[in-house]
Design a protein around this motif. Structure first.
Motif, mmCIF file in Angstrom:
data_model
loop_
_atom_site.group_PDB
_atom_site.id
_atom_site.type_symbol
_atom_site.label_atom_id
_atom_site.label_comp_id
_atom_site.label_asym_id
_atom_site.label_seq_id
_atom_site.Cartn_x
_atom_site.Cartn_y
_atom_site.Cartn_z
ATOM 1 N N GLY A 14 -7.289 -2.045 7.616
ATOM 2 C CA GLY A 14 -6.253 -1.321 8.340
ATOM 3 C C GLY A 14 -6.206 -1.688 9.811
ATOM 4 O O GLY A 14 -5.129 -1.827 10.404
ATOM 5 N N PHE A 62 0.679 4.016 -1.146
ATOM 6 C CA PHE A 62 1.036 2.835 -0.378
ATOM 7 C C PHE A 62 2.525 2.841 -0.046
ATOM 8 O O PHE A 62 2.950 2.378 1.017
ATOM 9 C CB PHE A 62 0.672 1.568 -1.159
ATOM 10 N N TRP A 85 2.915 5.344 2.784
ATOM 11 C CA TRP A 85 2.167 4.891 3.958
ATOM 12 C C TRP A 85 2.989 3.926 4.801
ATOM 13 O O TRP A 85 2.968 3.973 6.030
ATOM 14 C CB TRP A 85 0.874 4.233 3.492
ATOM 15 N N GLY A 138 -2.525 5.844 3.417
ATOM 16 C CA GLY A 138 -3.171 4.549 3.523
ATOM 17 C C GLY A 138 -4.654 4.618 3.220
ATOM 18 O O GLY A 138 -5.243 3.664 2.696
#
Length: 426
Positions: free
Chosen positions: A369, A27, A30, A124
């Motif tokens: 997302g 994360f 990402w 992600g």
């Protein structure tokens, strides 16, 4: 009603920790472009490329978009190859993307950055691996707290905002990618040795075919969960990715004054990172709390509360010109409620789709997302069209209200059908 203490003697703590750490690192990288957006824009300007508001939004949203789509791919990989192998392949691709940005440095072009952003999407997509890997080890009554702990790895965004702007100030923006690559390699090695897939005695894998995805997509509950997560996670990651741009464009004067008065420095980019980290921290750290609350009172009731708070707070941000520190407090509360809503959604998903959790994590995670991508693009559009963010905030608030209406439509059916034998609170 399960709590953190109930984890003792259950599952596999070592794998749960590594799932958290893998997701945390993933994360962090990402969303790395978010806290570096200003520095990267300045570097590109020196080469003659002046990024428009639309181009900046595209760059920031591309890792979110690719991560969303890749969650489907990695969810399929979890069922076919197992979580561990899928994670190792994904991590290797992410390390390659980070090293590419680091070695290209100031010579990088906007198009090359877009390719790097696509590669970061694999980080992600880790959501579709880390959560089922942790969840497979634990019974239904502990899914809220377990997946909340694993999902709390999104605290990696906080690390970005705290340290990335300062590292960029000292050694240049590309050094952040070098540091990220080094840390990712360490996590890769630790994960390879410590994480384990659940044995068949605990969780029996049921590899799916592509038609199985189609079957799940025909189930209306799949779409409801996708909507709910597109708002909670999409809102969290969207606001996180765009936070620095928003603060720089709206409160740069206030942040500079604060820096000169309190921190004895006027680097607005670094100060924006600090305040962004504060807001994002709330959502990241409270995700397992949201899962735990949902375990106790039911996921539907928890979502009513969290979504209602978000709708009100976002509308206030849109309609009222708030003083700087009040605005930061409101953003803090927005992110806190979105984070707890994330935990609540994934208290419900394993109870409804326990036998298909690998695929469902990918599908619902993909929706999250996509929600984040849409929010970033909406905020960028609002800034470009109206030179402000009120329209973007109001659109998001309206979508949250739609989700509240959706909860009212499904709650009775859920509680009287699959909720009866789910093993947890609905």
């Amino acid at each position: 009603m399960a709590g953190f203490k109930d984890l003792k003697g259950q599952g596999h703590g070592q794998t749960l920790f590594m799932a958290f750490l893998y997701f945390d690192m993933s994360f962090m990288v990402w969303t790395m472009l978010g806290p570096l957006s200003t520095e990267i824009a300045e570097a590109l300007a020196l080469t003659g490329h002046i990024m428009t508001a639309g181009e900046k939004a595209t760059l920031l949203s591309l890792p979110i978009l690719s991560g969303a789509i890749l969650r489907i791919v990695l969810g399929f990989g979890v069922d076919k190859l197992g979580p561990k192998m899928t994670a190792l392949i994904s991590q290797a691709i992410v390390v390659t993307a980070l090293l590419t940005a680091y070695f290209m440095g100031d010579s990088i072009t906007y198009n090359a950055l877009l390719i790097v952003a696509l590669g970061l999407g694999f980080a992600g997509a880790s959501f579709a691996v880390a959560l089922p890997q942790a969840g497979q080890w634990y019974p239904p009554k502990l899914q809220g707290v377990v997946l909340g702990i694993a999902g709390a790895g999104n605290i990696g965004v906080v690390i970005d905002f705290l340290f990335a702007p300062k590292i960029a100030e000292l050694w240049g923006w590309s050094a952040v990618f070098g540091v990220g690559a080094a840390m990712a390699i360490v996590v890769f090695i630790a994960y390879a040795f410590l994480a384990k897939d659940a044995p068949e005695s605990v969780y029996k894998a049921r590899p799916k075919k592509l038609k199985d995805y189609g079957k799940l997509l025909k189930d209306k509950d799949t779409w409801w969960f996708s909507l709910f997560y597109a708002i909670s996670f999409g809102g969290f990651v969207g606001f996180a990715g765009y936070m620095k741009v928003y603060l720089m464009n709206t409160y740069s004067v206030d942040m500079e004054a604060f820096g000169l008065d309190v921190l004895d420095e006027g680097n607005v980019k670094v100060i924006a990172g600090y305040f962004g980290a504060l807001c994002i921290f709330a959502g990241a750290i409270l995700r397992p709390v949201g899962g735990n609350i949902a375990d106790k009172i039911g996921g539907v009731k928890a979502l009513y509360f969290f979504y209602g708070a978000v709708a009100i707070l976002v509308a206030i941000s849109a309609l009222v010109k708030l003083p700087f520190f009040v605005a930061i407090f409101v953003l803090f509360l927005i992110m806190a409620n979105l984070g707890m809503a994330n935990g609540s959604v994934f208290q419900l998903v394993p109870q409804r789709f326990g036998k298909d959790i690998g695929i469902m994590t990918g599908i619902v995670g993909c929706a999250g997302g996509l929600g984040g991508t849409a929010l970033i693009k909406t905020l960028g559009w609002s800034k470009g069209a109206f030179d402000g963010y009120a329209a973007g905030f109001l659109i998001f608030a309206a979508v949250v209200v739609v989700a509240l209406a959706g909860l009212s439509m499904v709650k009775t059916r859920w509680r009287t059908t699959w909720g009866v034998n789910s093993g947890g609170m609905i």
